[in-house]
Design an enzyme around this catalytic site. Sequence first.
Site, short mmCIF file in Angstrom:
data_model
loop_
_atom_site.label_atom_id
_atom_site.label_comp_id
_atom_site.label_asym_id
_atom_site.label_seq_id
_atom_site.Cartn_x
_atom_site.Cartn_y
_atom_site.Cartn_z
N HIS A 145 -3.17 -5.98 0.94
CA HIS A 145 -2.24 -6.21 2.17
C HIS A 145 -2.56 -7.98 2.87
O HIS A 145 -3.37 -8.18 2.85
CB HIS A 145 -3.39 -5.57 3.90
CG HIS A 145 -2.89 -3.75 3.22
ND1 HIS A 145 -2.16 -2.86 3.79
CD2 HIS A 145 -3.94 -3.23 2.97
CE1 HIS A 145 -2.45 -2.03 4.25
NE2 HIS A 145 -3.18 -1.49 2.78
N CYS A 163 0.74 -1.26 0.31
CA CYS A 163 -0.15 0.54 0.12
C CYS A 163 0.47 1.45 -0.22
O CYS A 163 1.53 1.35 -0.77
CB CYS A 163 -0.43 -0.14 1.24
SG CYS A 163 -2.68 0.94 1.22
N GLU A 182 -0.62 -8.80 4.98
CA GLU A 182 -0.41 -9.03 7.03
C GLU A 182 -1.63 -9.27 7.12
O GLU A 182 -1.54 -8.71 8.41
CB GLU A 182 0.80 -8.10 7.01
CG GLU A 182 -0.24 -6.46 7.56
CD GLU A 182 -0.12 -5.57 5.76
OE1 GLU A 182 -0.78 -4.09 5.64
OE2 GLU A 182 0.17 -6.40 4.59
#
Length: 228
Positions: A195, A86, A197
């Site tokens: 994302h 991002c 994560e």
Amino acid sequence: MKIAVVVFPGSNCDVDLYEALHTVCRADVEYVSHKQKSLAGFDAVMLPGGFSYGDYLRSGAIARFSNIMPAIIEFANEGKLVFGTCNGFQILTEAGLLPGALKQNNSLKFICKTVELEVVNNQTPFTSLYEANEHIKLPIAHADGSYYAEKDVLEKLEENGQIVFRYAGENPNGSLNNIAGITNEKGNVLGMMPHPERAVEALLGNEDGLRLFRSLLANGKKTEEAAR
């Protein structure tokens, strides 16, 4: 393998990255301030999402001039692993470590949702545990995620296999060629808007991002040794 998670003013996904690596993957991870000037002792660097420096001027444009950036550029040029998600992707393009730019979403709105991706290239240090052309789902959360590059750059990305992830089905932001993530020519720097994560535990509803970090950990030492 020791991993740095760089923290800029306005980062808000640094904890997500740290926990994905430390708590879930049991990796050796440390936060590194944007004020530092060295990455000595680290084998990989992670640039988190968020709004570095408030995204003033342009997303990632001010972070590009942080004290830590010369060390990150040197780190990448040495062939070591660098990952940006991002806002981290935006910083990597602003710093010239990845080609192209991230512009405002075609909708002119902030988008926060889970999207479907195709793993276009599973021959990178970040994607070796995925299947070629596998479809996965990851969250996105951005206002400036539409990938843009000149025609010759896009052609080069396609020819070199530098496009790692594409949006499959719906293109949420208008990215050219449905690009969601790319590498540099060497393949040791990856930037992506989704994302991973935020998708590493079943408790969160999705583990499709976990193999990216496990791939990085599995290949990190090999990349470090090759760079020597």
